[in-house]
Write an enzyme that holds these catalytic residues in place. Structure first.
Site, PDB file in Angstrom:
ATOM      1  N   LYS A  55      44.858  36.449  35.848  1.00  0.00           N
ATOM      2  CA  LYS A  55      44.758  36.913  37.227  1.00  0.00           C
ATOM      3  C   LYS A  55      45.971  36.407  38.009  1.00  0.00           C
ATOM      4  CE  LYS A  55      39.917  37.634  38.457  1.00  0.00           C
ATOM      5  NZ  LYS A  55      38.838  37.154  39.351  1.00  0.00           N
ATOM      6  N   LYS A  75      36.778  29.134  29.993  1.00  0.00           N
ATOM      7  CA  LYS A  75      37.477  30.262  30.598  1.00  0.00           C
ATOM      8  C   LYS A  75      37.991  31.217  29.528  1.00  0.00           C
ATOM      9  CE  LYS A  75      40.299  31.724  34.370  1.00  0.00           C
ATOM     10  NZ  LYS A  75      41.007  31.366  35.615  1.00  0.00           N
ATOM     11  N   GLU A 128      36.580  22.862  39.805  1.00  0.00           N
ATOM     12  CA  GLU A 128      36.618  23.959  38.843  1.00  0.00           C
ATOM     13  C   GLU A 128      36.106  23.514  37.478  1.00  0.00           C
ATOM     14  OE1 GLU A 128      37.122  27.033  39.386  1.00  0.00           O
ATOM     15  OE2 GLU A 128      38.246  27.186  41.262  1.00  0.00           O
ATOM     16  N   HIS A 131      41.345  23.882  47.850  1.00  0.00           N
ATOM     17  CA  HIS A 131      40.545  24.914  47.182  1.00  0.00           C
ATOM     18  C   HIS A 131      39.293  24.317  46.544  1.00  0.00           C
ATOM     19  CE1 HIS A 131      39.630  28.501  44.831  1.00  0.00           C
ATOM     20  NE2 HIS A 131      39.589  27.747  43.738  1.00  0.00           N
ATOM     21  N   ASN A 182      33.760  33.067  39.307  1.00  0.00           N
ATOM     22  CA  ASN A 182      33.848  32.998  40.763  1.00  0.00           C
ATOM     23  C   ASN A 182      32.673  32.245  41.389  1.00  0.00           C
ATOM     24  OD1 ASN A 182      36.282  34.455  41.199  1.00  0.00           O
ATOM     25  ND2 ASN A 182      35.202  36.347  40.741  1.00  0.00           N
ATOM     26  N   ARG A 226      58.349  46.256  36.231  1.00  0.00           N
ATOM     27  CA  ARG A 226      57.011  46.684  35.762  1.00  0.00           C
ATOM     28  C   ARG A 226      56.435  45.762  34.691  1.00  0.00           C
ATOM     29  NH1 ARG A 226      59.676  51.732  36.450  1.00  0.00           N
ATOM     30  NH2 ARG A 226      58.796  52.894  38.213  1.00  0.00           N
ATOM     31  N   HIS A 237      32.904  30.648  44.823  1.00  0.00           N
ATOM     32  CA  HIS A 237      34.165  31.073  45.437  1.00  0.00           C
ATOM     33  C   HIS A 237      33.997  32.006  46.641  1.00  0.00           C
ATOM     34  CE1 HIS A 237      35.833  29.189  41.944  1.00  0.00           C
ATOM     35  NE2 HIS A 237      37.061  29.557  42.227  1.00  0.00           N
ATOM     36  N   ARG A 294      33.038  38.399  33.706  1.00  0.00           N
ATOM     37  CA  ARG A 294      34.072  37.480  34.162  1.00  0.00           C
ATOM     38  C   ARG A 294      33.801  36.964  35.571  1.00  0.00           C
ATOM     39  NH1 ARG A 294      40.566  37.719  33.347  1.00  0.00           N
ATOM     40  NH2 ARG A 294      41.089  36.130  34.889  1.00  0.00           N
ATOM     41  N   HIS A 321      36.284  30.702  49.388  1.00  0.00           N
ATOM     42  CA  HIS A 321      37.465  31.399  49.903  1.00  0.00           C
ATOM     43  C   HIS A 321      37.362  31.634  51.407  1.00  0.00           C
ATOM     44  CE1 HIS A 321      38.856  33.267  45.807  1.00  0.00           C
ATOM     45  NE2 HIS A 321      39.221  32.008  45.953  1.00  0.00           N
ATOM     46  N   GLU A 359      37.411  41.962  34.407  1.00  0.00           N
ATOM     47  CA  GLU A 359      36.303  41.810  35.354  1.00  0.00           C
ATOM     48  C   GLU A 359      35.603  43.146  35.612  1.00  0.00           C
ATOM     49  OE1 GLU A 359      36.456  40.361  39.708  1.00  0.00           O
ATOM     50  OE2 GLU A 359      36.553  38.528  38.516  1.00  0.00           O
TER      51      GLU A 359
END
Length: 368
Positions: free
Chosen positions: A145, A229, A187, A272, A253, A123, A256, A249, A260, A239
């Site tokens: 993330k 960032k 990026e 990417h 993206n 956990r 993206h 946030r 993606h 987010e």
């Protein structure tokens, strides 16, 4: 920002604040970044990073830490439930407890996977990210993330799990395939369009210097991108603040949603950053069609991306296929597509529910 020889530390001021250290020859700093009391470390890296992982292993062993080495497949093949499960098994067999930690060494796929494994084993174990690609340094390793892919979409399963620290040793960039530097610059340029326009100025002044892994210009760009960032993540770590036309946030993206979809349609054969570059041009065209951006701003997208060798067009898939893939994007709400767009360079916003005609026209502009 230093740009000099001493390491630069950028603080990410979230609830569990942590440091991102940028510099050269930093492996000696690694053991000190682990939480106090750690005795065992699960070292996760990929098959093609044997040398990098060996250097990290030696640095940890020199600090009297027990190291459990876990080698994963390269690239997106590492980001599966099966690979994650094999990592959990290895950590359990090595006897790691909640007072131990994970160190992930590699590109974005390894840092995504390593963070996810750390977040879910017992956990939650601390994780120190050691990104070895430009893309991972400015994006994947920072921000908390984590995730793995499914057959449906990229990063569909994951968690927010902030690292204990991030170590960006720029010496790792010297051995990269030049195409990986190019990909990572997508990026970097994204950070310029959504927040710090000086990033765009730096790239435009000398694109060749921006591509030099040994130079001060790329170091400056890394530092500035990490700072963007860090600021965005500190304001919206989970987010959750994006509502309607307001953006938190999710600004990270930018480009993206289509990016993606292209990656998935191409079975990740497209890098990417290459996919995100096309995605940024698509989104800029969408903003132009919606009356938000002028032609000059759209042209600036194409010019700065092309200057470092990134693509600005794509026609490899039928748009209906890409549209279906975009509908399972994490930013979608029900049947409503949502895009991060720009109201102006440096001013991100949310565009909800663009019409089919708008989407088709924007795609025609990048496919043509």
């Amino acid at each position: 920002m230093s740009g000099g020889t001493a390491p630069t530390t950028i603080r990410v001021e979230t609830a569990a604040a942590y440091d991102v250290v940028v510099g050269r020859g930093l492996l000696g700093e690694l053991a000190g970044m682990l939480p106090k009391g750690v005795r065992r470390v699960g070292l996760i890296s990929s098959e093609r990073l044997v040398d990098n992982a060996a250097s990290v292993r030696d640095a940890l062993a020199a600090a009297d830490l027990e190291v459990c080495e876990i080698v994963t497949p390269d690239g997106e093949a590492a980001k599966t439930a099966e690979v994650a499960a094999s990592c959990w098994t290895a950590l359990a067999e090595a006897g790691l407890t909640r007072s131990d930690a994970v160190v992930a060494v590699g590109g974005g796929s390894v840092t995504d996977l390593g963070g996810f494994v750390a977040a879910t084993f017992l956990r939650g174990l601390p994780v120190v990210q050691v990104p070895t690609t430009l893309l991972a340094m400015v994006d994947a390793a920072v921000g908390g993330k984590t995730g793995i892919n499914t057959s449906t979409a990229k990063n569909l399963v994951g968690s927010f799990h902030e690292p204990a620290a991030v170590l960006c040793d720029l010496d790792n960039l010297r051995t990269l395939d030049p195409a990986e530097i190019v990909s990572g610059l997508a990026e970097v340029i994204k950070c310029g369009f959504i927040a710090d326009t000086e990033i765009l100025d730096v790239v435009e002044r000398d694109p060749v210097a921006a591509l030099d892994p040994a130079g001060d210009t790329l170091r400056l760009l890394v530092e500035k991108s990490v700072a963007v960032k860090a600021a965005v993540v500190a304001d919206d770590p989970r987010e959750r603040t994006s509502q309607g036309s307001d953006v938190g946030r999710e600004a990270l993206n930018y480009g993206h949603t289509l990016g993606h979809a292209i990656e998935r349609a191409e079975d990740y054969a497209v890098r990417h950053g290459e996919a995100v570059a096309v995605g940024m041009v698509f989104t800029a065209e969408l903003a132009r069609i919606d009356g938000r951006l002028d032609e000059a701003a759209v042209g600036r997208h194409r010019d700065v991306l092309r200057s470092v060798g990134l693509p600005t067009s794509y026609s490899g898939s039928d748009f209906e296929v890409l549209l279906a893939l975009m509908r399972v994007d994490k930013k979608a709400r029900g049947d409503l597509l949502r895009f991060v767009v720009l109201d102006a360079v440096g001013r991100p916003a949310i565009l909800e529910g663009p019409t089919s005609d708008m989407l088709t026209a924007a795609y025609d502009a990048v496919a043509g």
